[in-house]
Design an enzyme around this catalytic site. Sequence first.
Site, PDB file in Angstrom:
ATOM      1  N   VAL A   1       7.658   6.897  17.162  1.00  0.00           N
ATOM      2  CA  VAL A   1       7.387   7.610  15.907  1.00  0.00           C
ATOM      3  C   VAL A   1       6.149   8.493  16.026  1.00  0.00           C
ATOM      4  CG1 VAL A   1       6.954   7.368  13.431  1.00  0.00           C
ATOM      5  CG2 VAL A   1       8.512   5.783  14.584  1.00  0.00           C
TER       6      VAL A   1
ATOM      7  N   CYS B   1      -5.262   8.519   9.439  1.00  0.00           N
ATOM      8  CA  CYS B   1      -5.425   7.709  10.638  1.00  0.00           C
ATOM      9  C   CYS B   1      -5.443   8.602  11.867  1.00  0.00           C
ATOM     10  CB  CYS B   1      -4.273   6.719  10.757  1.00  0.00           C
ATOM     11  SG  CYS B   1      -4.544   5.194   9.879  1.00  0.00           S
TER      12      CYS B   1
ATOM     13  N   LYS C   1       0.832  -1.210   0.000  1.00  0.00           N
ATOM     14  CA  LYS C   1       0.000   0.000   0.000  1.00  0.00           C
ATOM     15  C   LYS C   1       0.861   1.252   0.000  1.00  0.00           C
ATOM     16  CE  LYS C   1      -1.824   1.556   4.030  1.00  0.00           C
ATOM     17  NZ  LYS C   1      -1.547   2.976   4.314  1.00  0.00           N
ATOM     18  N   ASN C   2       1.849   1.281   0.903  1.00  0.00           N
ATOM     19  CA  ASN C   2       2.616   2.519   1.072  1.00  0.00           C
ATOM     20  C   ASN C   2       3.596   2.780  -0.063  1.00  0.00           C
ATOM     21  OD1 ASN C   2       1.175   3.013   3.340  1.00  0.00           O
ATOM     22  ND2 ASN C   2       2.833   2.601   4.791  1.00  0.00           N
TER      23      ASN C   2
ATOM     24  N   ASP D   1       4.183   0.666  12.247  1.00  0.00           N
ATOM     25  CA  ASP D   1       2.998   0.029  11.663  1.00  0.00           C
ATOM     26  C   ASP D   1       2.841  -1.437  12.069  1.00  0.00           C
ATOM     27  OD1 ASP D   1       2.294   2.403  10.488  1.00  0.00           O
ATOM     28  OD2 ASP D   1       2.885   1.840   8.459  1.00  0.00           O
TER      29      ASP D   1
ATOM     30  N   ARG E   1      -8.767  -0.259   4.701  1.00  0.00           N
ATOM     31  CA  ARG E   1      -7.846   0.751   4.162  1.00  0.00           C
ATOM     32  C   ARG E   1      -6.522   0.126   3.767  1.00  0.00           C
ATOM     33  NH1 ARG E   1      -8.057   6.458   7.129  1.00  0.00           N
ATOM     34  NH2 ARG E   1      -6.635   6.764   5.390  1.00  0.00           N
TER      35      ARG E   1
ATOM     36  N   ARG F   1      -0.042  14.895  12.923  1.00  0.00           N
ATOM     37  CA  ARG F   1       0.850  14.486  11.838  1.00  0.00           C
ATOM     38  C   ARG F   1       0.983  15.653  10.880  1.00  0.00           C
ATOM     39  NH1 ARG F   1      -1.156   8.536  10.052  1.00  0.00           N
ATOM     40  NH2 ARG F   1       0.913   8.368   9.176  1.00  0.00           N
ATOM     41  N   PRO F   2       1.840  16.606  11.209  1.00  0.00           N
ATOM     42  CA  PRO F   2       1.946  17.806  10.380  1.00  0.00           C
ATOM     43  C   PRO F   2       2.634  17.533   9.041  1.00  0.00           C
ATOM     44  CG  PRO F   2       3.588  17.851  12.130  1.00  0.00           C
ATOM     45  CD  PRO F   2       2.754  16.624  12.354  1.00  0.00           C
TER      46      PRO F   2
ATOM     47  N   ARG G   1      -4.320  10.970   4.603  1.00  0.00           N
ATOM     48  CA  ARG G   1      -3.147  11.815   4.732  1.00  0.00           C
ATOM     49  C   ARG G   1      -2.182  11.649   3.552  1.00  0.00           C
ATOM     50  NH1 ARG G   1       0.420  14.224   8.158  1.00  0.00           N
ATOM     51  NH2 ARG G   1       2.565  13.648   7.743  1.00  0.00           N
TER      52      ARG G   1
HETATM   53  C1  UD1 Z   1       4.261   6.865   6.519  1.00  0.00           C
HETATM   54  C2  UD1 Z   1       3.360   5.671   6.326  1.00  0.00           C
HETATM   55  C3  UD1 Z   1       2.756   5.232   7.640  1.00  0.00           C
HETATM   56  C4  UD1 Z   1       3.838   5.008   8.685  1.00  0.00           C
HETATM   57  C5  UD1 Z   1       4.764   6.204   8.763  1.00  0.00           C
HETATM   58  C6  UD1 Z   1       5.950   5.981   9.679  1.00  0.00           C
HETATM   59  C7  UD1 Z   1       2.510   5.969   4.088  1.00  0.00           C
HETATM   60  C8  UD1 Z   1       1.348   6.251   3.234  1.00  0.00           C
HETATM   61  N1  UD1 Z   1       2.302   6.017   5.401  1.00  0.00           N
HETATM   62  O1  UD1 Z   1       3.435   7.929   6.987  1.00  0.00           O
HETATM   63  O2  UD1 Z   1       2.014   4.027   7.417  1.00  0.00           O
HETATM   64  O3  UD1 Z   1       3.240   4.806   9.945  1.00  0.00           O
HETATM   65  O4  UD1 Z   1       5.271   6.540   7.461  1.00  0.00           O
HETATM   66  O5  UD1 Z   1       6.664   4.877   9.260  1.00  0.00           O
HETATM   67  O6  UD1 Z   1       3.585   5.649   3.621  1.00  0.00           O
HETATM   68  N2  UD1 Z   1       6.392  14.676  10.789  1.00  0.00           N
HETATM   69  C9  UD1 Z   1       6.523  16.015  11.075  1.00  0.00           C
HETATM   70  N3  UD1 Z   1       6.460  16.906  10.041  1.00  0.00           N
HETATM   71  C10 UD1 Z   1       6.277  16.523   8.757  1.00  0.00           C
HETATM   72  C11 UD1 Z   1       6.159  15.162   8.462  1.00  0.00           C
HETATM   73  C12 UD1 Z   1       6.215  14.253   9.507  1.00  0.00           C
HETATM   74  O7  UD1 Z   1       6.677  16.402  12.233  1.00  0.00           O
HETATM   75  O8  UD1 Z   1       6.232  17.380   7.862  1.00  0.00           O
HETATM   76  C13 UD1 Z   1       6.438  13.678  11.899  1.00  0.00           C
HETATM   77  C14 UD1 Z   1       5.104  12.970  12.072  1.00  0.00           C
HETATM   78  O9  UD1 Z   1       4.227  13.687  12.891  1.00  0.00           O
HETATM   79  C15 UD1 Z   1       5.547  11.665  12.708  1.00  0.00           C
HETATM   80  C16 UD1 Z   1       6.922  11.415  12.071  1.00  0.00           C
HETATM   81  O10 UD1 Z   1       7.337  12.664  11.543  1.00  0.00           O
HETATM   82  O11 UD1 Z   1       5.712  11.815  14.093  1.00  0.00           O
HETATM   83  C17 UD1 Z   1       6.915  10.378  10.978  1.00  0.00           C
HETATM   84  O12 UD1 Z   1       5.988  10.731   9.986  1.00  0.00           O
HETATM   85  P1  UD1 Z   1       6.180  10.342   8.444  1.00  0.00           P
HETATM   86  O13 UD1 Z   1       7.409   9.523   8.294  1.00  0.00           O
HETATM   87  O14 UD1 Z   1       6.047  11.580   7.638  1.00  0.00           O
HETATM   88  O15 UD1 Z   1       4.938   9.425   8.193  1.00  0.00           O
HETATM   89  P2  UD1 Z   1       3.954   9.428   6.960  1.00  0.00           P
HETATM   90  O16 UD1 Z   1       4.722   9.671   5.702  1.00  0.00           O
HETATM   91  O17 UD1 Z   1       2.786  10.257   7.260  1.00  0.00           O
END
Ligand code: UD1
Length: 411
Positions: free
Chosen positions: A320, A106, A11-12, A298, A390, A111-112, A82
């Site tokens: 995380v 989710c 999926k990811n 995950d 999902r 999750r900014p 997201r």
């Molecule tokens: C992706 C995965 C999700 C997985 C996550 C962490 C997809 C579609 N989803 O989510 O299943 O749980 O990686 O392995 O691939 N953060 C910030 N600012 C930002 C971006 C992120 O502070 O601009 C923080 C988030 O709040 C979180 C951490 O960084 O605490 C990791 O987030 P991120 O790696 O971006 O996860 P996703 O890409 O949303």
Amino acid sequence: MKGRVRVSGAKNAVLPILAASLLASRGTSHIEDVPALLDVQIMMDTVAALGAVVERHGATVRVNAERLHSVEPPAELVRRMRASFVVAGPLLSRFGEATVALPGGCNIGPRPVDLHIKGFEAMGATAVIENGAVRLQAPPGGLRGARIYLDIPSVGATQNIMMAACLAKGLTVIENAAKEPENVDLANYLNKMGARVRGAGTDTIRVEGVEELHGAAHNVIPDRIEAGTYLIAGAVVGDGVYVENAVSQHVMSLIAKLEEAGVHIEDDVAGIRVWPAEQRRLRALDVKTNFYPAYPTDLQAQIVAGLTHSLGTSTVTETVFENRFMHVAELQRMGAEIHIEGRTAIIEGVEQLSGAQVTATDLRAGAALVIAGLMADGVTEVLGVHHIDRGYDNLVGKLQALGADIRRVED
Ligand code: UD1
């Protein structure tokens, strides 16, 4: 449970790959092994809403993005997931502008997307947030390559910046990039489309901008989280489960933990076989989630479920995401002894869980409750199965084929 279960495409990986298809100004992409998931449907709808022609035939999805008519994906689709925010990078790169709603997804804490936006700004874009959306504008002449250091190795930010850099002028270097296998798969797809991406899978990714990209054929990697879910289930309720298509290198951290817990694992080129721990009870473990290649967030809920019946006291620490222990209250309703201290769940293994009516609060929590239900005495009813849809392709059918007593009673 015993027998074989086949893991679907990741999926990811599919989500950013569908978004990346928007970069192609000519030709059609053929994406193979696309899982039948709600999140994938949302991304297909998002890409189609921008004007791309998107067709699905079985597990193959074709995308032609030659003629797009919008750089503003419908807010209701972006807010539902997201990961939809990754259309921003391709649109900004190809058209010099994009307006994308700030995402939902989710229910697992804040999750900014600040790192995504900082990356675009470093490439010369301006970003204005208004009415719940971010309006991105490239400088005259298009995005410029830049050196970008990510404060956190965000998976989504790495993807968005990598895609934005493909059609930018000059070289972009992403430092402290996310190393997840899905990002390597995305980079491989981009390169087949004519991009010049190097270093994906390491801390430093280099992207040399090119003039244009074209459609390409690509086979999506297997889903390591789905694989890990079946490995954990096989370890606690299995009797020899072969997880076909699972790539051991992608689930190294889980395999190490399962072996430490007394589980026997054998891998070959086509998959991984798991033999249960003695009496199907894991030995106590200390697990800490972190970015790849560490233990994945995950798979946190699923291992918590598996450890509820372990021998001794385990700890599982989530580093995380904040607020990712919602499954704990549901597991407690089934007799699990868990308490939370800050970011750590302390789990006292119990002799037996008992079936109860429980509610999935997010995708992986849903999978954890299904594992707990398989372990428990009596009947467990999991509500909120739309969360499971999902991210798990045919979970019920796959578990039934392994001999599990599970059925879906309503949508
Ligand atoms: C992706 C995965 C999700 C997985 C996550 C962490 C997809 C579609 N989803 O989510 O299943 O749980 O990686 O392995 O691939 N953060 C910030 N600012 C930002 C971006 C992120 O502070 O601009 C923080 C988030 O709040 C979180 C951490 O960084 O605490 C990791 O987030 P991120 O790696 O971006 O996860 P996703 O890409 O949303």
